[in-house]
Design an enzyme around this catalytic site. Structure first.
Site, PDB file in Angstrom:
ATOM      1  N   ASP A 140      32.323  31.259  30.777  1.00 42.09           N
ATOM      2  CA  ASP A 140      32.020  32.616  30.326  1.00 42.09           C
ATOM      3  C   ASP A 140      31.618  32.663  28.860  1.00 42.09           C
ATOM      4  O   ASP A 140      31.240  33.719  28.358  1.00 42.09           O
ATOM      5  CB  ASP A 140      33.224  33.536  30.569  1.00 42.09           C
ATOM      6  CG  ASP A 140      32.985  34.486  31.728  1.00 42.09           C
ATOM      7  OD1 ASP A 140      32.028  34.262  32.492  1.00 42.09           O
ATOM      8  OD2 ASP A 140      33.740  35.465  31.872  1.00 42.09           O
ATOM      9  N   ASP A 445      44.555  39.378  38.684  1.00 39.58           N
ATOM     10  CA  ASP A 445      45.100  38.523  39.736  1.00 39.58           C
ATOM     11  C   ASP A 445      46.205  39.231  40.521  1.00 39.58           C
ATOM     12  O   ASP A 445      46.235  39.190  41.754  1.00 39.58           O
ATOM     13  CB  ASP A 445      45.614  37.214  39.140  1.00 39.58           C
ATOM     14  CG  ASP A 445      46.218  37.394  37.755  1.00 39.58           C
ATOM     15  OD1 ASP A 445      46.736  38.497  37.481  1.00 39.58           O
ATOM     16  OD2 ASP A 445      46.169  36.463  36.946  1.00 39.58           O
TER      17      ASP A 445
END
Length: 730
Positions: A140, A445
């Site tokens: 990223d 998550d």
């Protein structure tokens, strides 16, 4: 509950001691009710001293009591899982499914490329058919430095993989493996080991040199076509999608130095443009899911953080025992491992590894059919991660996958995958909502795992005797607290959102499982009650106002029993699980520090977001620490060397209790015997807090190293505490 009949691939056993725990819970419950009754029946009348302090203590005890009830869901029905990988191999050795491994990184400075490639090399070296293994690195940071490191790793893997499998070395992270001393006298092995270590050190030196320069030299860029993707216009937040297949695992020519096949290796940097949301790690994972479906499309996915290397080369086989079990496997969505570390010392001053959480609480949640997805060390069924709902007629179809590679060139695959990583691809789709990881939360998550379970899937928590994954824990107090602040903030946001387990999970997961989630989602709610218990007894001690029943009163018994029983139970539990008294004591200190700093600021930030005063942000913590700080950590010293407001709060609370304890002792010694009966509970609380904070006093007044409390923090905390004492005196 045993394993499935007819030789299942795993077994489930209920933990021992459940009956004793339930009796203990009953006695604690009775004690809490007596405490609540006493508080309500003895509230000081309006105008009497200590009325507001009394009410603050009562409300704190109510919150603590309710939270304690919630935490028992993690101990009510503890279960442990035992896979049978030998049985798996006897049935599926020639029919093992493909596995895609996702590794995520975001910054070449905070997450050094040399660290990242060690994780990559460890997962490339699994004891698994390499042609069925595909490794994807999501960068990223969009950095050519990271791509260069991966390019170097792809070359080194031709030597590392055959060596690690030939000698069955562990762990299979080269950095960790070569840092260990070897005690083998086989001359052939020694020669190979020495040569390979030199190859690794040369590679690491080249990578570190390029990272230090900040760019990839021209002579290196000419070695691979992928470097052409980086032009002068490419920046971290503004670049096109980049997909590069460095090793073509399906190509017969992609072999190691011994002629064995290599796993597929893919680099991904998803497109980023100003004005387009990228949704942090969740966006990265969703791009990986789509890109991998275009190339290898394995039915099962492993995702690990870039600093979490594989510690067990058979971890894939263990996980497949759950997914491929003929009776229960078709409903299993993911297999979550605990987050463990290789850089922590015994009696860790930061309490990075919580024995009870890993070995009891998370296994207790599994007893209710839920498991927290923690974002790393997790094996997924692609179907569940892609948003599909579980149905009772679902079948295991591990081999029926679309072959996207046949008849297509590498360039065609890369170009097709790039489209799936474009920032505009998700516009108008269900990605981030009902498909993939859920957006809009710092702990994507946890909320994703909850969403998957509410679609009918069942996860599994698996804590093997040998850690499957190990990573790097923070060995700096400020970084540790920032991490806990981000976690607790994100989890509290979930509790206050439509994804609250009691609402979103109603009728979908068991009530005990809903409570189990809230053990962690409600962390910030403990900030204010803990502050009350840290501050009010010390202030009332200074003002000579009792907040508890006299020691000679029967009403003192429930207070004393609840404290002794809970503390004693927690201590015995930790000792049984392998912790030491000192390690448990360090945990108590960190619990107090986290609640009065990280959880407090998480609570404030969540309230600010609800009021529209701030937006969600993702804070990336450094994965490296300087050598001096590491030495202090190994010496048992806490790193206080930060001027953050969290350090100021830690210091001020410690000093307030120290001064109050001194005043209280003086009053007891030079006053009537009744003073001891009235103030003994408050003296005990202040005394315990002072003992917990001995390292803080050391950092404030005695230590001279860089990890000591900065002078500005010491000055401010002493000044504020002194002013408070003067105001109370007059």
């Amino acid at each position: 509950m045993g394993g499935s009949g007819g030789g299942g691939l795993f077994e489930t056993k209920v933990g021992r001691g459940g009956a004793v725990h339930k009796v203990w819970c009953l006695t604690i419950g009775v004690g809490l009710l007596l405490i609540f009754f006493y508080r309500l029946s003895h509230i000081p009348k309006p105008g009497e001293a200590g009325r507001y302090g009394w009410m603050g203590m009562f409300l704190s005890e109510v919150v603590f009591g309710l939270y304690w009830i919630i935490t028992q869901s993690g101990r009510w029905r503890v279960v442990y899982r035992y896979p049978f990988k030998h049985t798996l191999l006897s049935r599926y050795e020639d029919k093992l499914p493909g596995i895609d491994v996702f590794v995520c990184t975001a910054d070449p400075i905070l997450e050094p490329p040399s660290l990242v490639i060690n994780t990559i090399l460890s997962v490339m070296s699994y004891n698994y058919p390499p042609h069925k293994l595909s490794i994807y690195l999501s960068d990223d940071g969009g950095s050519e430095l990271t791509f260069y490191a991966l390019f170097e790793a792809s070359i080194f893997s031709r030597h590392w993989i055959p060596f690690s499998k030939k000698y069955n070395v562990e762990p299979r992270s080269p950095q960790v493996y070569f840092s260990h001393n070897i005690d083998i006298h086989n001359s052939s092995f020694i020669q190979e080991w020495t040569n390979l270590k030199q190859l690794y050190e040369d590679m690491k030196s080249r990578i570190d040199s390029v990272v230090a320069m900040g760019y990839v030299p021209k002579e290196i860029r000419e070695q691979h076509k992928g470097f052409s993707e980086w032009s002068s216009n490419v920046t971290k937040q503004d670049h096109q999608s980049i997909v590069q297949i460095l090793i073509k695992g399906w190509n017969p020519e992609s072999t190691d130095i011994k002629g064995n096949k290599l796993p597929t290796l893919v680099y991904l940097a998803r497109e980023k443009r100003p004005g387009w949301p990228h949704n942090f790690k969740a966006g990265s994972m969703n791009s990986l899911t789509r890109v991998s479906s275009e190339i290898s499309n394995a039915p099962f996915i492993l995702n690990v953080d870039c600093d979490m290397y594989s510690n067990d080369p058979d971890a894939i086989l263990d996980a497949l025992c759950f997914f491929l079990d003929e009776t229960r496997g078709s409903q299993i969505s993911y297999v979550q491992h605990p987050q463990l570390y290789n850089n922590t010392m015994k009696n860790d001053v930061y309490a990075n590894v919580n024995y009870a959480v890993n070995q009891i609480e998370l296994a207790g949640l599994d007893g209710f059919g839920v498991a927290l997805y923690i974002g790393t060390g997790c094996f997924h069924r692609r179907e569940s991660l892609s948003g599909k709902k579980y149905t009772t007629n679902h079948r295991i179809e591990s081999q029926i996958v679309k072959d996207n590679i046949k008849g297509r060139s590498v360039q065609e695959l890369e170009e097709a995958a790039k489209v799936l990583a474009n920032c505009s691809y998700e516009k108008g789709t269900l990605w981030g909502k009902e498909m993939g990881l859920v957006y809009g939360c710092p702990v994507e998550d946890i909320v994703t795992g909850l969403s998957i379970q509410c679609r009918g899937w069942k996860p599994v928590y698996y804590h093997p005797s040998k850690a499957a994954f190990q990573g790097a824990a923070p060995v700096n107090l400020d970084i540790s607290l920032i991490q806990f602040k981000r976690w607790s903030e994100g989890m509290f946001q979930i509790f206050l959102s439509k994804h609250c387990p009691f609402i979103y999970g109603h009728g979908k997961i068991k009530f005990g499982g809903q409570m189990g989630y809230c053990i962690y989602l409600l962390w910030p709610m403990l900030a204010l009650p803990t502050l009350c218990y840290v501050i009010l007894p010390s202030l009332s001690l200074l003002c000579d106002v009792p907040l508890f029943p006299e020691v000679s009163s029967l009403w003192f018994v429930p207070f004393a029993y609840v404290f002794v029983a809970k503390t004693g139970y927690a201590l015995v539990e930790e000792l049984i699980l392998g912790n030491s008294f000192r390690g448990w004591w360090n945990l108590q200190r960190m619990v107090q520090i986290r609640r009065t700093t990280a959880y407090l600021f998480a609570l404030i930030d969540v309230i600010a977001k609800l009021l529209g005063l701030s937006e969600t942000a993702f804070v990336l913590t450094a994965k490296v620490v300087d050598d001096e700080a590491q030495k202090r950590y190994m010496g048992g010293l806490i790193e206080f060397g930060s001027t953050s407001v969290m350090m100021f709060i830690i210091a001020t609370l410690a000093l307030l209790n120290l001064f109050s304890l001194g005043f209280g002792i003086k009053k007891v010694l030079f006053s009537t015997p009744e003073a001891l009966h009235n103030l003994a509970p408050q003296l005990s609380i202040c005394g315990a807090i002072v003992l917990l904070n001995l390292p803080v006093y050391d950092a404030l007044f005695f230590r001279k190293d860089k990890g000591s409390m900065p002078f500005s923090v010491t000055f401010k905390s002493v000044a504020i505490t002194s002013i408070t004492l003067l105001l109370l005196a007059f």
